[in-house]
Design a protein around this motif. Structure first.
Motif, PDB file in Angstrom:
ATOM      1  N   ASP A  37      -4.325  -7.172  -0.797  1.00 34.15           N
ATOM      2  CA  ASP A  37      -3.916  -6.108   0.216  1.00 34.15           C
ATOM      3  C   ASP A  37      -3.882  -5.673   0.991  1.00 34.15           C
ATOM      4  N   ALA A  38      -5.337  -6.114   0.540  1.00 31.48           N
ATOM      5  CA  ALA A  38      -6.154  -5.120   2.011  1.00 31.48           C
ATOM      6  C   ALA A  38      -6.019  -5.819   3.450  1.00 31.48           C
TER       7      ALA A  38
ATOM      8  N   ILE B 292       0.597  -0.892  -0.467  1.00 31.13           N
ATOM      9  CA  ILE B 292      -0.564   0.257   0.078  1.00 31.13           C
ATOM     10  C   ILE B 292       1.068   0.941   0.015  1.00 31.13           C
ATOM     11  N   ALA B 293       1.868   1.514   0.740  1.00 29.27           N
ATOM     12  CA  ALA B 293       2.265   2.275   0.661  1.00 29.27           C
ATOM     13  C   ALA B 293       3.676   2.597  -0.334  1.00 29.27           C
ATOM     14  N   ALA B 294       3.422   1.970  -1.296  1.00 33.59           N
ATOM     15  CA  ALA B 294       4.130   1.335  -2.878  1.00 33.59           C
ATOM     16  C   ALA B 294       3.288   2.274  -3.869  1.00 33.59           C
ATOM     17  N   GLN B 295       2.007   2.526  -3.462  1.00 31.15           N
ATOM     18  CA  GLN B 295       1.597   3.052  -3.821  1.00 31.15           C
ATOM     19  C   GLN B 295       1.136   4.470  -3.810  1.00 31.15           C
ATOM     20  N   GLN B 296      -0.200   5.081  -4.673  1.00 29.51           N
ATOM     21  CA  GLN B 296       0.015   6.845  -4.688  1.00 29.51           C
ATOM     22  C   GLN B 296      -1.491   6.543  -3.881  1.00 29.51           C
TER      23      GLN B 296
ATOM     24  N   VAL C 203      -5.322   4.063   5.188  1.00 28.37           N
ATOM     25  CA  VAL C 203      -4.676   3.340   3.817  1.00 28.37           C
ATOM     26  C   VAL C 203      -4.755   4.537   3.099  1.00 28.37           C
ATOM     27  N   ALA C 204      -5.022   5.623   3.520  1.00 26.21           N
ATOM     28  CA  ALA C 204      -5.204   6.984   2.484  1.00 26.21           C
ATOM     29  C   ALA C 204      -3.977   7.499   2.645  1.00 26.21           C
ATOM     30  N   ALA C 205      -3.483   7.838   3.607  1.00 24.08           N
ATOM     31  CA  ALA C 205      -1.964   7.682   4.862  1.00 24.08           C
ATOM     32  C   ALA C 205      -1.076   7.206   4.555  1.00 24.08           C
ATOM     33  N   LEU C 206      -1.336   5.489   4.235  1.00 22.80           N
ATOM     34  CA  LEU C 206      -0.047   5.403   3.764  1.00 22.80           C
ATOM     35  C   LEU C 206       0.502   4.982   2.506  1.00 22.80           C
ATOM     36  N   GLN C 207      -0.568   5.357   2.221  1.00 25.60           N
ATOM     37  CA  GLN C 207      -0.014   5.981   0.423  1.00 25.60           C
ATOM     38  C   GLN C 207       0.170   7.450  -0.346  1.00 25.60           C
TER      39      GLN C 207
END
Length: 299
Positions: free
Chosen positions: A244-245, A231-235, A268-272
């Motif tokens: 990955d959920a 998730i952190a590898a995403q935008q 999740v948004a914060a991790l992204q």
């Protein structure tokens, strides 16, 4: 074969000395299969020699009398061969008889003997590693390979004490997880330092050794770590794949509890919005989650 010349007597004496000098790290060359057969030992093959040599080299100097006769030497050889076969066969097929502590000792593998609870947990965990799919006869066919499994699992079990802060030099490396039976779909990701660090943190923070005493339990922790870092590898705003959920149970493993669906989405948004090195420790993850939770609840 008769020994009836001075040269043959001398050669036999040299062979005896070679075998008796091999225990207790006296030094010199290790005996070969042909040396043992020259003394009358039977039932040996080349694949048997690692266990036989390991056991010979562990024999204390004050126990040499146990192998200074052919029956004594043959007994040591037979036990080593039988134990190595049993352990290798169990790694190949876990419906075969499970190895006991004495089997490891006879093979020349050193297991702790005290305290009993620690000894028992390392024995049980090692057997679970042998029974796993990734560990087969090729990974457990010699004493040095099995000793590696034992040592890696001992390190992991000692780590799981419910508190973080283990020195970096004492943390497991990727090969430790490979040895104990994690699938390569998980261990391949440990080449990424962030994946390895976060998995080590989850093992280090596990409440007790029983929480990490099987490849399945370690795989569950590795899966959570891998989800976080995927998730952190995403935008921000990218769709998270079902694989990955992060579930409520996953968040609980990370020490993040009681999230509502809205709060979970915010985390999740914060991790992204972070990079992988920003969230590869439990403390960093909890800090990000706390901030995201607080921010969404102010709206």
């Amino acid at each position: 074969e008769e020994v009836d010349t001075p040269a043959e007597v001398l050669a036999l004496a040299d062979t005896v000395a070679l075998v008796l000098d091999s225990p207790a790290a006296v030094g010199g060359s290790a005996p070969a299969r042909t040396d043992l057969e020259r003394l009358g030992v039977t039932g040996l093959s080349d694949k048997d020699m690692p266990a036989v040599l390991a056991k010979l080299q562990q024999l204390p100097a004050d126990k040499l009398a146990s192998i200074n006769t052919l029956p004594g030497l043959q007994s040591l050889v037979d036990k080593a061969v039988t134990a190595q076969d049993k352990i290798r066969d169990y790694a190949s097929d876990n419906t075969r008889p499970m190895p006991m502590a004495q089997d490891y000792a006879d093979m020349g593998v050193l297991l702790p003997t005290a305290p009993k609870a620690v000894a028992d947990s390392i024995l049980a965990a090692t057997n679970k590693a042998l029974a796993s799919g990734p560990v087969g006869a090729d990974q457990a066919g010699r004493p040095d390979l099995v000793q590696g499994i034992v040592n890696s699992y001992a390190k992991l079990l000692a780590l799981a004490d419910g508190s973080l802060g283990t020195a970096a030099a004492d943390l497991p490396v990727a090969q430790d997880y490979v040895r104990v039976g994690l699938d390569n779909t998980l261990t391949d990701k440990l080449a990424n330092p962030s994946n390895l660090l976060l998995l080590n943190q989850l093992v280090d923070g596990a409440a007790n050794p029983s929480a990490v005493d099987s490849p399945a339990s370690l795989s569950a922790l590795a899966s959570v770590a891998n989800k976080v870092l995927a998730i952190a590898a995403q935008q921000t705003g990218d769709v998270v794949s079902p694989a990955d959920a992060l579930s409520a149970a996953d968040f609980k493993v990370l020490g993040i509890n009681g999230l509502t669906p809205v709060e979970s989405n915010a985390v999740v948004a914060a991790l992204q919005s972070r990079t992988q090195p920003d969230v590869d420790t439990v403390a960093e993850l909890q800090s990000v989650a706390h901030a995201a939770r607080a921010a969404i609840n102010r709206i």
